[in-house]
Design an enzyme around this catalytic site. Structure first.
Site, PDB file in Angstrom:
ATOM      1  N   LEU A  11       0.832  -1.209   0.000  1.00  0.00           N
ATOM      2  CA  LEU A  11       0.000   0.000   0.000  1.00  0.00           C
ATOM      3  C   LEU A  11       0.866   1.258   0.000  1.00  0.00           C
ATOM      4  O   LEU A  11       2.071   1.197   0.315  1.00  0.00           O
ATOM      5  CB  LEU A  11      -0.908  -0.017   1.226  1.00  0.00           C
ATOM      6  CG  LEU A  11      -1.966  -1.133   1.257  1.00  0.00           C
ATOM      7  CD1 LEU A  11      -2.682  -1.144   2.606  1.00  0.00           C
ATOM      8  CD2 LEU A  11      -2.974  -0.940   0.130  1.00  0.00           C
ATOM      9  N   SER A  12       0.252   2.360  -0.333  1.00  0.00           N
ATOM     10  CA  SER A  12       0.971   3.637  -0.317  1.00  0.00           C
ATOM     11  C   SER A  12       1.466   3.919   1.109  1.00  0.00           C
ATOM     12  O   SER A  12       0.721   3.773   2.074  1.00  0.00           O
ATOM     13  CB  SER A  12       0.009   4.754  -0.756  1.00  0.00           C
ATOM     14  OG  SER A  12       0.643   5.993  -0.626  1.00  0.00           O
ATOM     15  N   GLY A  13       2.728   4.260   1.225  1.00  0.00           N
ATOM     16  CA  GLY A  13       3.306   4.580   2.538  1.00  0.00           C
ATOM     17  C   GLY A  13       3.806   3.372   3.300  1.00  0.00           C
ATOM     18  O   GLY A  13       4.304   3.489   4.416  1.00  0.00           O
ATOM     19  N   ALA A  14       3.731   2.187   2.671  1.00  0.00           N
ATOM     20  CA  ALA A  14       4.126   0.955   3.390  1.00  0.00           C
ATOM     21  C   ALA A  14       5.637   0.823   3.508  1.00  0.00           C
ATOM     22  O   ALA A  14       6.141   0.015   4.281  1.00  0.00           O
ATOM     23  CB  ALA A  14       3.550  -0.259   2.681  1.00  0.00           C
ATOM     24  N   GLY A  15       6.413   1.588   2.705  1.00  0.00           N
ATOM     25  CA  GLY A  15       7.867   1.542   2.846  1.00  0.00           C
ATOM     26  C   GLY A  15       8.601   1.055   1.614  1.00  0.00           C
ATOM     27  O   GLY A  15       9.804   0.820   1.637  1.00  0.00           O
ATOM     28  N   SER A  17       9.474   2.596  -1.279  1.00  0.00           N
ATOM     29  CA  SER A  17      10.559   3.474  -1.753  1.00  0.00           C
ATOM     30  C   SER A  17      11.707   3.539  -0.753  1.00  0.00           C
ATOM     31  O   SER A  17      12.871   3.535  -1.142  1.00  0.00           O
ATOM     32  CB  SER A  17      10.008   4.891  -1.990  1.00  0.00           C
ATOM     33  OG  SER A  17       8.940   4.837  -2.897  1.00  0.00           O
ATOM     34  N   SER A  84       1.301  -1.730  -7.317  1.00  0.00           N
ATOM     35  CA  SER A  84       1.018  -2.957  -8.114  1.00  0.00           C
ATOM     36  C   SER A  84      -0.011  -3.827  -7.396  1.00  0.00           C
ATOM     37  O   SER A  84       0.311  -4.914  -6.914  1.00  0.00           O
ATOM     38  CB  SER A  84       2.289  -3.736  -8.401  1.00  0.00           C
ATOM     39  OG  SER A  84       3.094  -3.898  -7.259  1.00  0.00           O
TER      40      SER A  84
HETATM   41  N1  LIG Z   1      -5.967   6.611  -6.064  1.00  0.00           N
HETATM   42  C1  LIG Z   1      -4.698   6.348  -5.724  1.00  0.00           C
HETATM   43  N2  LIG Z   1      -4.396   5.126  -5.263  1.00  0.00           N
HETATM   44  C2  LIG Z   1      -3.094   4.843  -4.907  1.00  0.00           C
HETATM   45  N3  LIG Z   1      -2.051   5.721  -5.001  1.00  0.00           N
HETATM   46  C3  LIG Z   1      -2.349   6.954  -5.474  1.00  0.00           C
HETATM   47  C4  LIG Z   1      -3.658   7.313  -5.857  1.00  0.00           C
HETATM   48  N4  LIG Z   1      -3.626   8.597  -6.278  1.00  0.00           N
HETATM   49  C5  LIG Z   1      -2.338   9.009  -6.153  1.00  0.00           C
HETATM   50  N5  LIG Z   1      -1.562   8.042  -5.670  1.00  0.00           N
HETATM   51  C6  LIG Z   1      -0.127   8.138  -5.469  1.00  0.00           C
HETATM   52  O1  LIG Z   1       0.436   7.314  -6.496  1.00  0.00           O
HETATM   53  C7  LIG Z   1       1.353   6.394  -5.972  1.00  0.00           C
HETATM   54  C8  LIG Z   1       1.050   5.012  -6.430  1.00  0.00           C
HETATM   55  O2  LIG Z   1       1.453   4.920  -7.789  1.00  0.00           O
HETATM   56  P1  LIG Z   1       1.882   3.481  -8.291  1.00  0.00           P
HETATM   57  O3  LIG Z   1       2.344   3.627  -9.674  1.00  0.00           O
HETATM   58  O4  LIG Z   1       2.800   2.884  -7.313  1.00  0.00           O
HETATM   59  O5  LIG Z   1       0.458   2.722  -8.217  1.00  0.00           O
HETATM   60  S1  LIG Z   1       0.045   1.474  -9.130  1.00  0.00           S
HETATM   61  O6  LIG Z   1       1.100   0.460  -8.941  1.00  0.00           O
HETATM   62  O7  LIG Z   1      -0.061   1.934 -10.491  1.00  0.00           O
HETATM   63  O8  LIG Z   1      -1.231   1.029  -8.553  1.00  0.00           O
HETATM   64  C9  LIG Z   1       1.275   6.431  -4.501  1.00  0.00           C
HETATM   65  O9  LIG Z   1       2.597   6.668  -4.107  1.00  0.00           O
HETATM   66  P2  LIG Z   1       3.339   5.733  -3.054  1.00  0.00           P
HETATM   67  O10 LIG Z   1       2.959   6.338  -1.749  1.00  0.00           O
HETATM   68  O11 LIG Z   1       4.766   5.894  -3.379  1.00  0.00           O
HETATM   69  O12 LIG Z   1       2.860   4.342  -3.195  1.00  0.00           O
HETATM   70  C10 LIG Z   1       0.375   7.580  -4.144  1.00  0.00           C
HETATM   71  O13 LIG Z   1       1.131   8.575  -3.474  1.00  0.00           O
HETATM   72  N1  LIG Z   2      10.117  -0.373   8.937  1.00  0.00           N
HETATM   73  C1  LIG Z   2       9.927   0.606   8.019  1.00  0.00           C
HETATM   74  N2  LIG Z   2      10.232   0.328   6.739  1.00  0.00           N
HETATM   75  C2  LIG Z   2      10.044   1.267   5.781  1.00  0.00           C
HETATM   76  N3  LIG Z   2       9.582   2.529   6.018  1.00  0.00           N
HETATM   77  C3  LIG Z   2       9.292   2.835   7.284  1.00  0.00           C
HETATM   78  C4  LIG Z   2       9.441   1.908   8.335  1.00  0.00           C
HETATM   79  N4  LIG Z   2       9.076   2.510   9.504  1.00  0.00           N
HETATM   80  C5  LIG Z   2       8.718   3.761   9.181  1.00  0.00           C
HETATM   81  N5  LIG Z   2       8.836   3.972   7.865  1.00  0.00           N
HETATM   82  C6  LIG Z   2       8.479   5.254   7.205  1.00  0.00           C
HETATM   83  O1  LIG Z   2       7.297   5.067   6.422  1.00  0.00           O
HETATM   84  C7  LIG Z   2       7.374   5.887   5.238  1.00  0.00           C
HETATM   85  C8  LIG Z   2       7.305   5.000   4.026  1.00  0.00           C
HETATM   86  O2  LIG Z   2       7.246   5.863   2.878  1.00  0.00           O
HETATM   87  P1  LIG Z   2       7.639   5.278   1.440  1.00  0.00           P
HETATM   88  O3  LIG Z   2       8.917   4.526   1.540  1.00  0.00           O
HETATM   89  O4  LIG Z   2       7.594   6.404   0.471  1.00  0.00           O
HETATM   90  O5  LIG Z   2       6.440   4.248   1.162  1.00  0.00           O
HETATM   91  P2  LIG Z   2       5.867   3.777  -0.260  1.00  0.00           P
HETATM   92  O6  LIG Z   2       6.989   3.908  -1.225  1.00  0.00           O
HETATM   93  O7  LIG Z   2       5.450   2.396   0.001  1.00  0.00           O
HETATM   94  O8  LIG Z   2       4.742   4.677  -0.572  1.00  0.00           O
HETATM   95  C9  LIG Z   2       8.713   6.608   5.288  1.00  0.00           C
HETATM   96  O9  LIG Z   2       8.520   7.906   5.825  1.00  0.00           O
HETATM   97  C10 LIG Z   2       9.533   5.741   6.227  1.00  0.00           C
HETATM   98  O10 LIG Z   2      10.550   6.488   6.892  1.00  0.00           O
END
Ligand SMILES: Nc1ncnc2c1ncn2[C@@H]1O[C@H](COP(=O)(O)OS(=O)(=O)O)[C@@H](OP(=O)(O)O)[C@H]1O
Ligand SMILES: Nc1ncnc2c1ncn2[C@@H]1O[C@H](COP(=O)(O)OP(=O)(O)O)[C@@H](O)[C@H]1O
Length: 596
Positions: A11-15, A17, A84
């Site tokens: 999920l978005s923010g799961a770590g 990147s 994905s």
């Molecule tokens: N509706 C919606 N759902 C999910 N994510 C959204 C959406 N709109 C914008 N974003 C931002 O786009 C990032 C996800 O893009 P991805 O290319 O990783 O998504 S996908 O694999 O095509 O599903 C994702 O970034 P990450 O946080 O790096 O995952 C989001 O910040």
């Molecule tokens: N165990 C962990 N592994 C990865 N990220 C973590 C962890 N604990 C906290 N974080 C924080 O969670 C956020 C993850 O953001 P990011 O890496 O951009 O996620 P994603 O790419 O899945 O959207 C970062 O701010 C990171 O510092």
């Protein structure tokens, strides 16, 4: 090794990147060619204009998979970091790509909503964003991923350790604990051959719980190395800035700050930190810190710098390796610094001489690390703090003793490291990269000598050899304390402090001064346990190595084990006795010195 694809999903923010950046840095340090395809970045070009419908997401993921497959086919490691969300699409890529390694970054929605680094969960939960994955759009977790990392339950280092272990188990990267056993049979030329036999260290039980290593100094590793995605644009920016030339000392500082080894420092000190370090051995915020980490510039450069602007840092080979955000310029009291750090203002002291040679103006400010000033000496032994912490965690170590040396491992060093290893789970032998060139053996010779000793005389899964990109500051007790704090950042819970902390070629201070300096701080403030050892020697009274604390007899029964004496004997063409140096090492050194 052929190429492979590390596919982060979650999920978005799961770590995704964050771990992709850490993994790419570590794999590069191990000499692997790596490219990162980050979801956010990909959507600015390769998938520009695509939205978040099922069709657009699948198109995006297939494009990423296509590029990743080409990179792997060319022998590189492609790391992808996209949500994905659809299992069928990921499985379609798995079927097309040999060496597909799926990493599921699992993290509960409440933890994600709390993190919410981009504020998207707040908007999605408020209905301001539609079809947000995990909220009102599906995410289908992998059923059989190669690795699951629970980023809401374990540290980043622990997650990295699990991923590295899996890549080692799958055979995509060599096992880090791999200490090539040198085939030290004489090759007729009197020197040991260096044809390494491939062995892999039998691994200890994997760490079952999150990392139990000591926290870094200040609570977390502050790495200032920019991610690959930002490197090119920042390098372009650096080319337009005033360039400040680095020397060996400041190159070492940039490397150590960049990797997080000097946590909590994120750049060169401002005058407030500097002055408190001189007088109180603490940073302005109160954390123990014994040595100034400063950047001196000449007048003509200082005249071109402005507070609040940036400057580029240029390595001795001409590369722009970092950007400093200039937050302060000031003129230090050099005499006061020399007295505080070296205990003298005598210009014949190498530390004082270096201080007086440096420019008259200090520049303070945070760093953005673009690349290593000193390229990794040997990827096999050049590891960042996060990488070493990952190895220690993967091996289930809770207590690791650090031993840094500008020397090789003679019998006296074996005595003290073996004694320390009895109370710890692992030993980190940290070969100081920036030794005193006039006195020390070349780094490659020292590494091979250490390798020979560890491979033949230590349990392979207990010892790790790595290059410590520090230089000698000839600062005795303060330097010993700095090494202790730095080793804590590398994951060490204990650190060996030798009898007279001789760093480089200048004996600095008797151990009672060093011990007194450590005693100025509460153990919890340091967070690392110093192990003070007397000088070790070979005792003919007990036919074993010992110190004055553990063997009877007088000087006539003691064969000194000193790196300086070893070098003197080798320079005279004499092989040191086996009581002083292992014969395999003596032969190896004799051959190397004859060659040099
Ligand atoms: N509706 C919606 N759902 C999910 N994510 C959204 C959406 N709109 C914008 N974003 C931002 O786009 C990032 C996800 O893009 P991805 O290319 O990783 O998504 S996908 O694999 O095509 O599903 C994702 O970034 P990450 O946080 O790096 O995952 C989001 O910040
Ligand atoms: N165990 C962990 N592994 C990865 N990220 C973590 C962890 N604990 C906290 N974080 C924080 O969670 C956020 C993850 O953001 P990011 O890496 O951009 O996620 P994603 O790419 O899945 O959207 C970062 O701010 C990171 O510092």
């Amino acid at each position: 090794m052929s190429g492979f694809v590390v596919w982060f999903t979650g999920l978005s923010g799961a770590g995704k990147s964050t771990l992709a950046a850490m993994l790419s840095a570590e794999l590069r340090a191990r000499g692997v060619h790596v490219e990162v395809l980050d979801g956010d970045e990909v959507r600015t070009h390769l998938s520009k204009g695509l939205g978040f419908s099922r069709e657009d997401r699948d198109t995006n993921v297939r494009r990423i998979g296509f590029v990743a497959k080409l990179l792997a086919r060319a022998g590189a490691c492609a790391i992808t970091a996209a949500i994905s969300p659809y299992r069928a699409t990921r499985d379609e890529l798995r079927a097309q790509i040999p060496g597909f390694v799926e990493i599921h970054c699992a993290c509960a929605i409440p933890a994600l909503a709390e993190r919410d680094p981009k504020g998207l969960y707040k908007k999605a939960l408020a209905g301001e964003i539609k079809h947000f994955t995990g909220i009102d759009d599906p995410y289908e977790p992998p059923e059989h991923p190669e690795v699951v990392v629970h980023t809401d339950r374990e540290s980043k280092e622990a997650s990295l350790a699990h991923i590295l272990s899996a890549l080692e188990d799958l055979g995509h990267i060599p096992r880090l604990g791999h200490i090539p056993r040198l085939d030290l049979q004489p090759t007729g030329s009197g020197e040991a051959s260096s044809a390494p036999l491939s062995i892999s260290a039998p691994s200890l039980p994997r760490a079952l719980e999150p990392s139990a290593l000591p926290l870094p100094h200040g609570g977390e590793l502050i790495s200032r190395q920019v991610t690959p995605a930002r490197h090119d644009s920042l390098s372009e920016r650096a080319r337009a800035l005033v360039a400040i030339d680095l020397d060996a000392r400041t190159e070492s500082f940039v490397t150590l700050i960049g990797s997080g080894a000097y946590s909590p420092l994120g750049g060169f000190m401002t005058s407030r930190d500097y002055l408190r370090v001189l007088g109180d051995l603490r940073l302005e915020r109160g954390l123990p810190w014994p040595l100034p980490v400063t950047l001196a510039v000449p007048e003509h450069i200082a005249a071109r710098l402005r507070i609040g602007t940036e400057a580029a840092l240029r390595a001795r080979d001409g590369r722009l390796v970092a950007i400093i955000e200039v937050s302060e310029l000031w003129r230090p009291d050099r005499e006061r610094e020399a007295l505080a750090i070296h205990g003298t203002t005598d210009p014949s002291h190498p530390g004082v001489a270096a201080l007086l040679d440096a420019g008259p103006v200090y520049v303070g400010g945070e760093l953005l690390g673009l690349e290593r000033p000193a390229p990794p000496f040997s990827p096999a032994y050049d590891h960042t703090p996060s990488a070493l912490r990952a190895v220690f965690t993967a091996r289930g170590f809770r207590r690791v003793v650090g031993f840094q040396t500008v020397d090789l491992l003679h019998r006296g060093h074996e005595h003290i490291t073996r004694a320390a290893l009895e109370i710890c789970d692992g030993l980190l032998v940290h070969a100081l990269a920036g030794g005193d060139p006039t006195e020390d053996l070349p780094l490659d010779v020292r590494l091979r000598a250490c390798e020979a000793v560890l491979a033949h005389y230590y349990p392979l899964d207990r010892a790790v050899l790595s290059v410590y990109p520090a230089v000698t500051h000839h600062a005795g007790p303060r330097e010993a304390l700095l090494h202790a704090l730095t080793h804590k950042n590398y994951g060490c819970s204990h650190v060996i402090v030798e009898h007279d902390h001789a760093v480089g070629s200048v004996l600095q201070a008797p151990s009672h001064e060093t011990r007194a300096l450590f005693d100025r701080f509460a153990p919890a403030e340091l967070g690392v346990v110093p192990l003070f050892f007397e000088e070790a020697f070979y005792s003919t009274a007990i036919a074993a190595t010992a110190t004055r604390k553990t063997a009877p007899g007088d000087a006539s029964t003691r064969i000194p084990c000193s790196g300086k004496e070893v070098r003197r004997m080798l320079a005279r063409g004499e092989l040191p006795p086996s009581e002083m140096l292992r014969p395999e090492v003596a032969r190896l050194l004799a051959g190397s010195l004859r060659r040099s």
